[in-house]
Design a protein around this motif. Structure first.
Motif, short mmCIF file in Angstrom:
data_model
loop_
_atom_site.label_atom_id
_atom_site.label_comp_id
_atom_site.label_asym_id
_atom_site.label_seq_id
_atom_site.Cartn_x
_atom_site.Cartn_y
_atom_site.Cartn_z
N TYR A 86 15.29 -7.47 17.58
CA TYR A 86 14.51 -8.36 18.43
C TYR A 86 13.55 -7.50 19.22
N THR A 87 12.30 -7.94 19.23
CA THR A 87 11.25 -7.24 19.97
C THR A 87 10.97 -8.04 21.23
N ILE A 88 11.08 -7.36 22.36
CA ILE A 88 10.87 -7.98 23.67
C ILE A 88 9.56 -7.46 24.24
N THR A 89 8.72 -8.36 24.73
CA THR A 89 7.51 -7.97 25.44
C THR A 89 7.59 -8.56 26.84
N VAL A 90 7.55 -7.68 27.84
CA VAL A 90 7.59 -8.09 29.24
C VAL A 90 6.17 -7.99 29.79
N HIS A 91 5.65 -9.10 30.28
CA HIS A 91 4.29 -9.18 30.83
C HIS A 91 4.39 -9.24 32.36
N ASN A 92 3.79 -8.28 33.05
CA ASN A 92 3.77 -8.29 34.51
C ASN A 92 2.45 -8.93 34.97
N ASN A 93 2.53 -10.18 35.39
CA ASN A 93 1.35 -10.93 35.83
C ASN A 93 1.21 -10.94 37.35
N SER A 94 1.91 -10.04 38.03
CA SER A 94 1.85 -10.01 39.50
C SER A 94 0.82 -8.98 39.97
N ARG A 95 0.75 -8.82 41.27
CA ARG A 95 -0.18 -7.85 41.86
C ARG A 95 0.46 -6.50 42.14
N HIS A 96 1.77 -6.39 41.91
CA HIS A 96 2.50 -5.14 42.18
C HIS A 96 3.09 -4.58 40.89
N SER A 97 3.24 -3.27 40.87
CA SER A 97 4.01 -2.66 39.79
C SER A 97 5.47 -3.04 40.00
N MET A 98 6.21 -3.02 38.90
CA MET A 98 7.64 -3.30 38.97
C MET A 98 8.35 -2.38 38.01
N GLN A 99 9.60 -2.11 38.32
CA GLN A 99 10.40 -1.28 37.44
C GLN A 99 11.55 -2.10 36.90
N LEU A 100 11.72 -2.06 35.57
CA LEU A 100 12.81 -2.75 34.91
C LEU A 100 14.04 -1.84 35.01
N MET A 101 15.02 -2.25 35.80
CA MET A 101 16.16 -1.40 36.12
C MET A 101 17.39 -1.64 35.25
N ALA A 102 17.63 -2.91 34.87
CA ALA A 102 18.86 -3.24 34.15
C ALA A 102 18.67 -4.48 33.29
N ARG A 103 19.63 -4.67 32.38
CA ARG A 103 19.60 -5.83 31.51
C ARG A 103 20.99 -6.45 31.46
N HIS A 104 21.01 -7.74 31.17
CA HIS A 104 22.26 -8.46 30.93
C HIS A 104 21.99 -9.44 29.80
N TRP A 105 22.76 -9.32 28.73
CA TRP A 105 22.65 -10.23 27.59
C TRP A 105 23.96 -10.98 27.42
N SER A 106 23.84 -12.23 27.06
CA SER A 106 24.97 -13.05 26.64
C SER A 106 24.68 -13.43 25.19
N ILE A 107 25.53 -12.96 24.28
CA ILE A 107 25.30 -13.16 22.85
C ILE A 107 26.40 -14.08 22.32
N THR A 108 26.01 -15.25 21.83
CA THR A 108 26.97 -16.18 21.25
C THR A 108 26.98 -15.97 19.74
N GLN A 109 28.12 -15.55 19.24
CA GLN A 109 28.31 -15.26 17.82
C GLN A 109 28.46 -16.57 17.02
N SER A 110 28.34 -16.48 15.70
CA SER A 110 28.57 -17.64 14.83
C SER A 110 29.97 -18.20 15.03
N SER A 111 30.94 -17.33 15.32
CA SER A 111 32.33 -17.74 15.52
C SER A 111 32.54 -18.48 16.84
N GLY A 112 31.53 -18.45 17.72
CA GLY A 112 31.65 -19.06 19.02
C GLY A 112 32.02 -18.07 20.11
N GLU A 113 32.43 -16.87 19.71
CA GLU A 113 32.76 -15.83 20.68
C GLU A 113 31.49 -15.43 21.42
#
Length: 129
Positions: A34-61
Motif C-alpha cells: 500500500y502506498t500512502i501519500t500524506v498531503h500537508n495543506n496547512s501553514r505549518h510544517s509537521m512531523q509524522l511521529m507515529a502510526r497505528h493500524w488496525s488490520i482486519t483479516q479475512s478470518s475476522g481476526e
C-alpha cells in the motif's frame, strides 16, 4: 494569527495493490503493498511521529500495529508538500481492511494531533466486483 495544523488540514491518499509474486494462497499468505501519500495543506510544517493500524483479516481476526514513524522515518512535511511511502501487509486470506491514524506534531506549537486514515480494502484479483 497563524493557525496550527489540524487533522482537517492533512489529507491522506492510499493506493493498495495485491502482490501475486510474494503471495502463497496454498499457505494462506496474501501479500499486499500500500502506498500512502500524506498531503500537508496547512501553514505549518509537521512531523509524522507515529502510526497505528488496525488490520482486519479475512478470518475476522483484527491485528493492531503501532510504531514510531513510517518505514523507519519520522518525516518532516513542509506546508504544501507531500510525503509518500510504500509498505506491506500480510493477510491470512484474499480480502481484508486496514484503517488507522498518524500522530503528527506541529513544528511551531509542538502540539501533537491525530490524522485519521479512512478504512481501505485489500483485495486479491477477482475478489471484489
Amino acid at each position: 494569527m497563524d493557525v496550527a495544523p489540524q487533522s482537517e488540514d492533512v489529507h491522506v491518499d492510499v493506493e493498495p495493490a495485491f502482490r501475486d509474486d510474494e503471495s502463497s494462497p496454498e499457505d494462506n499468505r496474501y501479500v499486499f503493498s500500500y502506498t500512502i501519500t500524506v498531503h500537508n495543506n496547512s501553514r505549518h510544517s509537521m512531523q509524522l511521529m507515529a502510526r497505528h493500524w488496525s488490520i482486519t483479516q479475512s478470518s475476522g481476526e483484527v491485528q493492531e500495529v503501532r510504531g514510531k514513524g513510517v518505514v523507519g522515518q519520522q518525516p518532516m512535511i513542509a506546508p504544501g508538500q507531500t510525503f509518500r511511502y510504500t509498505s506491506r501487509a500480510i493477510l491470512d486470506g484474499p480480502v481484508g481492511v486496514m484503517e488507522g491514524a498518524f500522530t503528527c506534531v506541529d513544528s511551531v506549537t509542538q502540539r501533537p494531533f491525530e490524522v485519521a486514515v479512512a478504512p481501505f480494502r485489500l483485495a486479491g484479483p477477482n475478489q471484489v466486483h
